[in-house]
Design an enzyme around this catalytic site. Structure first.
Site, mmCIF file in Angstrom:
data_model
loop_
_atom_site.group_PDB
_atom_site.id
_atom_site.type_symbol
_atom_site.label_atom_id
_atom_site.label_comp_id
_atom_site.label_asym_id
_atom_site.label_seq_id
_atom_site.Cartn_x
_atom_site.Cartn_y
_atom_site.Cartn_z
ATOM 1 N N LYS A 115 0.829 -1.210 0.000
ATOM 2 C CA LYS A 115 0.000 0.000 0.000
ATOM 3 C C LYS A 115 0.854 1.246 0.000
ATOM 4 C CE LYS A 115 -4.514 -1.254 1.094
ATOM 5 N NZ LYS A 115 -4.899 -2.035 2.257
ATOM 6 N N LYS A 197 -2.929 -8.915 -9.740
ATOM 7 C CA LYS A 197 -4.286 -9.419 -9.529
ATOM 8 C C LYS A 197 -5.336 -8.437 -10.059
ATOM 9 C CE LYS A 197 -5.396 -7.845 -4.932
ATOM 10 N NZ LYS A 197 -6.164 -8.055 -3.761
ATOM 11 N N LYS A 200 -10.050 -3.218 -8.545
ATOM 12 C CA LYS A 200 -11.210 -2.405 -8.851
ATOM 13 C C LYS A 200 -10.886 -1.230 -9.753
ATOM 14 C CE LYS A 200 -13.620 -3.574 -4.620
ATOM 15 N NZ LYS A 200 -13.167 -3.422 -3.255
#
Ligand code: AMP
Ligand code: TRP
Length: 327
Positions: A115, A197, A200
């Site tokens: 992150k 992966k 969104k």
């Protein structure tokens, strides 16, 4: 031991096939099992504010995620469907866990490092570091023992168990061990970069709400590997293997059957069929979602009723925790 299930998804954008196959599909299977004693599914809106969000649209996003859950098959007669921020016991228990968790358990987590990397270090606030503690609180608040998640969340489940053990050893036996519940398809990859992966953001994923033409277009444009055989080999052919996984999970055909069916055929034939598999699979979901959109008071009622019931369980755990700590 009967299953007590908890899981959550951040309302950080439209849900995609990775969310469905890696998480929600399992939620629905678990809610229907006879040995499931209770299941709580949450729109984790407090987790969602740890990364950039728009306050003007955030409320709508939270409701959209709740609608997606219901349309995908979460049944309010069997499960509780809650917004995390409406059950304040989540953050209360998280604070308590903060006081028993060494910082070194958090700053070594791969998810934390990722992150920080994603935001170029700009969002290095306490919330990002503390994210997994709130997740541990989500799970343990309902004395859950089974958590359906994608495999990226495994380090957080380990941490939850460490925190539970530490609490038990300091204040007396309170929490049982928690197990993750994984299934094949726990990692659906991006259509544009099969090493990443599906997420969104961007158009490298298929949203559950994409219309048939968008789906066909995205699958057509999905990257493929060199060579032209349709064989399942995630190491050597990550792109086609990812598409085959999606085909398998949505069509009930085994990977072997798919290999056989497309032996000697080319990528574009396979992709055309895959697009139809995805379109057909999403059709009932999209119809149900439309119905729900026209009855938002029903959705609001489901949430409020669930949150009331969740608070009964949550406050009972919190009372026990506080008593044990002399609070
Ligand atoms: P997130 O979108 O990161 O809030 O993830 C919500 C849930 O979906 C978690 O259980 C994740 O593990 C799962 N998930 C997210 N992306 C994927 C993916 N590409 N493949 C499989 N599962 C995923
Ligand atoms: N951290 C999870 C994710 O990013 C979301 C989440 C929050 C969660 N609390 C949870 C998942 C509790 C399972 C259980 O996907």
């Amino acid at each position: 031991m009967p299953n007590k299930i908890f899981s959550g998804i951040r309302p950080s954008g439209k849900l995609h096939l990775g969310n469905y196959l890696g998480a929600i599909k399992n939620w629905i299977e678990l809610q229907d099992k006879p040995d499931t004693e209770r299941a709580v599914f949450a729109v984790v809106d407090y987790h969602g504010i740890t990364t950039p969000f728009d306050p003007k649209t955030y409320h709508q996003q939270i409701m959209d995620t709740a609608l997606d859950f219901l349309a995908a098959g979460i049944d309010p007669k069997k499960s509780l469907l809650i917004r995390q921020s409406k059950v304040p016991e989540h953050t209360e228990l998280a604070w308590i866990f903060n006081t028993i968790t060494p910082v070194s358990w958090l700053d070594r987590l791969p998810t934390y490092k990722e992150k920080l990397g994603e935001t170029g270090g700009r969002y290095n606030h306490m919330g990002i570091l503390d994210y997994p503690i709130l997740m541990a609180a989500d799970i343990l608040l309902y004395k859950s023992n089974l958590v359906p998640v994608g495999e990226d969340q495994l380090p957080h489940i380990d941490l939850t168990n460490e925190v539970a053990k530490k609490f038990n050893s300091m204040f007396g036996q309170t929490f049982e061990p928690v197990k993750p519940y994984l299934a094949m398809g726990t990692r659906i990859m991006s259509l544009q970069d099969p090493i990443k992966k599906m997420s969104k953001t961007g158009d490298e994923g298929i949203a559950l709400s994409d219309n048939p033409d968008e789906i066909r277009e995205k699958i057509k444009k999905a990257v493929t590997d060199s060579g032209k055989e349709i064989v399942f080999d995630p190491d050597k052919k990550p792109a086609i293997s990812n598409l085959m996984t999606v085909y398998h999970l949505l069509s009930q055909n085994s990977v072997k059957e798919i290999e056989k069916k497309y032996g000697g055929k080319n990528y574009s034939e396979f992709k055309n069929d895959l697009a139809e598999v995805v379109v057909n699979f999403l059709k009932p979901f999209q119809e149900k979602r439309k119905e729900l959109e026209s009855d938002l008071t029903y959705v609001e009622d489901v949430l409020m009723e669930s949150e009331e019931k969740a608070r009964i369980i949550a406050s009972s755990t919190l009372t026990e925790v506080k008593q044990k700590m002399g609070l």
